[in-house]
Design a protein around this motif. Structure first.
Motif, PDB file in Angstrom:
ATOM      1  N   TYR B  44      75.728  29.431 -80.616  1.00  0.00           N
ATOM      2  CA  TYR B  44      77.173  29.487 -80.815  1.00  0.00           C
ATOM      3  C   TYR B  44      77.612  28.459 -81.856  1.00  0.00           C
ATOM      4  N   ILE B  45      77.071  27.241 -81.744  1.00  0.00           N
ATOM      5  CA  ILE B  45      77.447  26.191 -82.708  1.00  0.00           C
ATOM      6  C   ILE B  45      77.014  26.585 -84.116  1.00  0.00           C
ATOM      7  N   ALA B  46      75.792  27.127 -84.226  1.00  0.00           N
ATOM      8  CA  ALA B  46      75.310  27.559 -85.536  1.00  0.00           C
ATOM      9  C   ALA B  46      76.228  28.632 -86.103  1.00  0.00           C
ATOM     10  N   PHE B  47      76.651  29.561 -85.252  1.00  0.00           N
ATOM     11  CA  PHE B  47      77.538  30.633 -85.671  1.00  0.00           C
ATOM     12  C   PHE B  47      78.866  30.070 -86.176  1.00  0.00           C
ATOM     13  N   ILE B  48      79.429  29.134 -85.419  1.00  0.00           N
ATOM     14  CA  ILE B  48      80.712  28.524 -85.799  1.00  0.00           C
ATOM     15  C   ILE B  48      80.581  27.800 -87.137  1.00  0.00           C
ATOM     16  N   LEU B  49      79.466  27.047 -87.297  1.00  0.00           N
ATOM     17  CA  LEU B  49      79.263  26.320 -88.548  1.00  0.00           C
ATOM     18  C   LEU B  49      79.140  27.292 -89.709  1.00  0.00           C
ATOM     19  N   THR B 286      83.763  23.224 -77.727  1.00  0.00           N
ATOM     20  CA  THR B 286      83.652  21.916 -77.073  1.00  0.00           C
ATOM     21  C   THR B 286      82.612  21.953 -75.963  1.00  0.00           C
ATOM     22  N   LEU B 287      82.591  23.055 -75.211  1.00  0.00           N
ATOM     23  CA  LEU B 287      81.607  23.193 -74.135  1.00  0.00           C
ATOM     24  C   LEU B 287      80.187  23.174 -74.695  1.00  0.00           C
ATOM     25  N   SER B 288      79.979  23.942 -75.780  1.00  0.00           N
ATOM     26  CA  SER B 288      78.634  24.022 -76.363  1.00  0.00           C
ATOM     27  C   SER B 288      78.165  22.659 -76.855  1.00  0.00           C
TER      28      SER B 288
END
Lengths: 328, 305, 339
Positions: B44-49, B286-288
């Motif tokens: 998810y973080i990679a996707f957001i970035l 934030t959770l991730s």
């Protein structure tokens, strides 16, 4: 290795009337800070090539004295000179150079090694610090050193926690010796090791001393090891040396009542020795609140009113034996 | 007996390893075996970035482009939605997806830069306090106490209102929030590190203070500081959202997730998607980050490998 | 002098009555992420009232784990997979948790290495002892306080009335250990397990504590299990000795026999590697290598690789215990017979 030879050899370290105070907690919220007299007027000489055992119970100031000698902490008063030079007043540059001449080996080997660096890079570190030799020659020196402490070279890429306690202590010794120091202070260096491993490390220290001509100050609470490794022994009690003599003289003919008590208290691996035990009562006094007179008088079977009021002078009884007791 | 048991366990372990799918194999390589939650969080973080960096290439509309004929159009998965505006439109008919992408960009920028500012500032001050002790330490720790006892939102509002609102000021303000946590943490860690035998050992070897910190102290406290940063990062993003929500953060025409959220507040009943979508993005982000932070803390300890 | 005489009577006493505690085939497994390790492997022990069993071994030999397992105090990842622990002919491993809790504070007590961490720093010493009495023995607080004062006096803490109201940090290490012993014996346990009780203390204090323990043992007719790594302490205080190595008991003997004539090569090696205060040797006879960690435990003799007496028969099969006379046994293929 005889005593007469050592007396002739040069004095590597001269300690005179060293005092070291530590500030403790305040007596009350607005009160003065209490002062601990960790080391309280200690004088002795350290001869090149000898092993001086420094024995005492916890809180007697033996570790502080070790650090004073290495100039890792500054004395409140007194002088420490190394090969004739007073090292308590030297500048930072001189001090740093001196680091390669004198070394400290700690009690807990795992704690003395950085958990995130490989064994190899930690042994090499002193060479990098003091810019010893060529960059590329240093790894050869590391290999030489690790062989000297009898460790297989494949350990160089490992991390400290992957080694056993005995191996870790060998690494600490290798790091201490690689810069070619003359003086090594061993502060309880083998106390944390298992008995069978302890003997290996003690033998290693003895071998290295012979090979490299090292001088040891061997600080420990364990009289058995001290007897084995030291040529002379100093007994400390509450910041003072109470007896200093050749090992055999001190152990066979102890003069200070505290030394006698200490020797008698050491458990001997022989159940038949039980009967000969004399235990002393009481506990070491608080260094924040030292008793008047002789610090040992409250526990001493021989003490009288003189001991309560007058601090005994540290006197040379004969060539090999000095003691601080009114009745020795 | 023991070794036999261990042997019988180990081969079966590797045997299943051979038949793993690519995802499972990749997870194994990254030390993520069995850590599905962490894997999901990392993805998810990679996707957001990725969206934050490359989102502009497939942003369907300009985020400021108004389409007054299509105000408050619902997203495609609700009744009345259309593929023209996948996530619907807001009160001015602006495409929510486009605004999300644009807002994400700014929120991530503020979050990351703000966190770095706070982390570096706080850690350096903490190390300085621990190194010099004495009055330096007392003054710095006093500042920490002041910072802790200050209602930060009010302080931030005051600064933004007083100094004037620009992106730089905003980033610095959200960055300052949290420095005291790094300062306290790094101070106490440096103090305990300096008391360790290995630091005393290299000091007695004659290593200079600078090198002691760079080579021995920093690597040993960095892990914890990084974890602290991951714990703080969501807070920074949320702070920016709060300030924007209150109208003192990012100013139009720029947009951030918090600002979209603030606009959506007025339409919560009528057009919930405006607020809910950025809200969900922030929540999961934030959770991730928090989940990954926990995992990192364990990974960064070499003695646990 | 009196010690030696006591010792003789204890040995006779032991031969006659059944042991107070008998451990049979106790095995403990620790579960780690890397697999399960059997850290205690079929350990047999026994101890009678009025007797001190010394359990000696290096770190990782399983001596502490054995005792924790006996009291069912193992941490969550340790579990007993085999064996029985008969205390007064009752298997402790089969008792309910409530019965066990009752037994632990009362009939069996324990003293740990570091007294400072075993005491609650925010409660007075007196409160801690009397509260445990009040809870365990169902006596009133006043009676508990009286008993506590008696106990503090018994363990040689001067001015018990003053010390009663002091906090642990006001006690020195030796005094804290005395307080821990007072707490342990307050219920007059039948069995006292002391895990390295003197390791954290100075030698002069160690001598005092050992003397106290042996005094209390005979006064209260307790059995004492003394766990230590120090053969000197064993020689000083034990009647019977069990030597542990890598999770197994390798030799068991009365203390005089063990030191006069060690039969297991490990025991001999250990004795030879000790520096001694009472004699000077030129060089310590170190045992080469180090004890294997639990994940390297083998079925055959675990001392083989460091042993100078081994041959092919030592590999693969576990060396059985050989009984030597009535009182001692050794688990070695080639026990040392000449003294």
């Amino acid at each position: 290795m005889t005593n007469t030879m050592e007396k002739k050899s040069e004095i590597i370290m001269k300690v005179r009337d060293v005092v070291c105070h530590f500030a403790g907690p305040r007596t009350s919220f607005f009160g003065e800070r209490m002062i601990a007299h960790a080391v309280n007027g200690v004088s002795f000489d350290l001869y090149a090539g000898e092993t001086l055992g420094l024995v005492g119970e916890s809180g007697c100031g033996k570790s502080t004295l070790g650090q004073l000698i290495l100039n890792l902490i500054e004395p409140t008063a007194g002088s420490v000179s190394y090969l004739g030079q007073d090292i308590t007043t030297i500048d930072t540059k001189e001090w740093r150079r001196l680091r390669s001449e004198m070394q400290l080996v700690f009690q807990n080997p795992l704690g003395a090694l950085n958990p995130r660096l490989t064994i190899g890079s930690q042994i090499r570190e002193p060479l990098d610090i003091h810019h010893v030799g060529d960059e590329d020659k240093r790894d050869d020196k590391v290999l030489e050193m690790i062989a000297a402490v009898s460790l297989p070279p494949h350990l160089l890429d490992r991390y400290p926690h992957q080694l056993s306690g005995g191996q870790q202590q060998r690494v600490v010794i290798a790091r201490a010796l690689i810069s070619g120091p003359k003086l090594v202070v061993c502060d309880e260096s083998v106390s944390a090791l298992d008995v069978s491993v302890q003997a290996q490390v003690v033998n290693l220290l003895v071998d290295l001393q012979k090979k490299l001509g090292l001088t040891y100050l061997f600080i420990t609470h364990d009289l058995s090891i001290v007897r084995h490794i030291s040529s002379r022994i100093a007994v400390m009690y509450l910041g003072r040396i109470v007896e200093l003599a050749d090992s055999e003289a001190l152990l066979e003919n102890p003069m200070h009542p505290y030394t006698k008590a200490l020797i008698s208290a050491v458990p001997v691996p022989d159940p038949r020795a039980r009967a000969s035990r004399t235990t002393i009562t009481g506990e070491p006094p608080n260094p924040f609140n030292p008793p008047s007179g002789c610090a040992f008088h409250a526990r001493c079977p021989q003490a009288d009113s003189k001991c309560q009021s007058l601090i005994p002078v540290f006197l040379q009884i004969d060539e090999k034996h000095a003691v601080a007791c009114h009745y020795a | 007996m023991t070794t036999k048991q261990a042997d019988s366990v180990m081969p079966s372990h590797t045997a299943t390893g051979v038949k793993r799918g690519w995802l499972s194999a990749t997870m194994h390589r990254w030390g993520l075996s069995g850590e599905w939650l962490v894997t999901a969080a990392l993805i998810y973080i990679a996707f957001i970035l990725f969206i934050a960096v490359f989102g502009f290439t497939f942003q369907p509309y300009e985020h400021t482009k108004q389409d007054l004929f299509n105000q408050l159009q619902p997203p495609v998965f609700m009744d009345g939605g259309s593929w023209d505006h996948i996530f619907g439109t807001d009160d001015l008919g602006r495409d929510v997806l486009s605004r999300l992408i644009k807002g994400l960009q700014l929120s991530v920028l503020i979050g990351v830069v703000g966190t770095v500012i706070g982390a570096v500032l706080g850690s350096v001050l903490g190390i300085v306090a621990a190194h010099f002790r004495g009055w330096v330490e007392e003054v710095l720790m006093m500042l920490v106490d002041v910072q802790v006892s200050l209602p930060f939102i009010i302080f931030a509002l005051a600064v933004l209102a007083f100094v004037g609102n620009s992106l730089t000021v905003l980033i610095i303000v959200v960055g300052i929030d949290g420095w005291e946590r790094y300062a306290r943490l790094s101070r106490s860690m440096v103090l305990s590190c300096n008391a360790q035998d290995y630091v005393r050992a290299v000091r007695s070897l004659g290593l200079s203070n600078y090198k002691i910190y760079r080579r021995h102290v920093l690597p040993n406290i960095l892990g914890t500081l990084v974890v602290q940063a991951t714990i703080n990062l969501p807070g920074v993003i949320l702070l920016e959202s709060t300030l924007s929500f209150l109208g003192l953060g990012v100013q139009p025409p720029m947009t951030s997730l918090g600002q979209i959220l603030g606009v959506g507040r007025d339409y919560l009943i009528l057009a919930p998607w405006i607020a809910v979508l950025p809200g969900m993005v922030i929540f999961f982000l934030t959770l991730s980050i928090a989940v990954v932070g926990d995992w990192l803390r364990d990974r960064l300890d070499p003695t646990l490998k | 002098m009196s010690n030696t005489q006591n010792h003789g009577t204890n040995a006779d006493h032991m031969a006659a009555s059944p042991p107070l505690l008998e451990v049979r085939g106790l095995s403990v497994v620790f579960d780690t992420p890397e697999g399960s390790h059997q850290v205690v492997d079929h350990v047999d022990l026994k101890v009678s009232s009025g007797q001190t069993l010394g359990l000696v071994g290096e770190s990782g030999s399983g001596k502490s784990v054995t005792c924790l397992a006996m009291l069912r105090l193992l941490a969550a990842r340790g579990r007993v997979i085999n064996g029985e622990v008969l205390f007064q002919e009752q298997d402790l491993l089969k008792l309910s948790e409530d019965d066990m809790t009752q037994l632990r504070g009362c009939k069996i007590a324990m003293v740990f290495q570091d007294p400072m961490v075993s005491l609650n720093p925010v409660r007075t010493i007196g409160w801690q002892i009397s509260e445990s009495l009040h809870l365990h023995q169902n006596i009133s607080r006043e009676a508990a306080k009286r008993r506590t004062l008696e106990m503090l006096d018994l363990v040689g803490i001067p001015e018990p009335k003053t010390r009663y109201n002091e906090y642990p940090h006001q006690f020195s290490g030796g005094m804290s250990q005395r307080a821990m012993i007072a707490m342990a014996i307050a219920c007059e346990p039948k069995l006292l397990i002391a895990d390295e009780p003197t390791t954290a203390l100075d030698v002069t204090i160690q001598a005092q504590i050992l003397e106290l323990l042996s005094q209390l043992k005979s006064d209260l007719d307790m059995a004492l299990i003394l766990i230590t790594h120090d053969l000197g302490v064993i020689a000083e205080a034990a009647d019977e000795v069990a030597v542990m190595y890598a999770g197994r008991v390798v030799e068991e003997a009365p203390v005089f026999d063990l030191f006069d004539n060690p039969m297991h090569p490990y025991t001999l090696g250990l004795l030879n590697s000790l520096p001694r205060v009472d004699r000077k040797v030129d060089r310590l006879n170190a045992i080469e290598g180090s004890a294997p960690p639990p994940h390297e435990f083998v079925e055959g003799c675990r001392f083989e690789q460091r042993c100078g007496h081994c041959d092919d028969s030592c590999t693969g099969t576990r060396p059985d215990f050989k009984n030597i006379g009535t009182s001692r046994r050794v688990a070695c293929m080639h026990p040392i017979t000449t003294s």
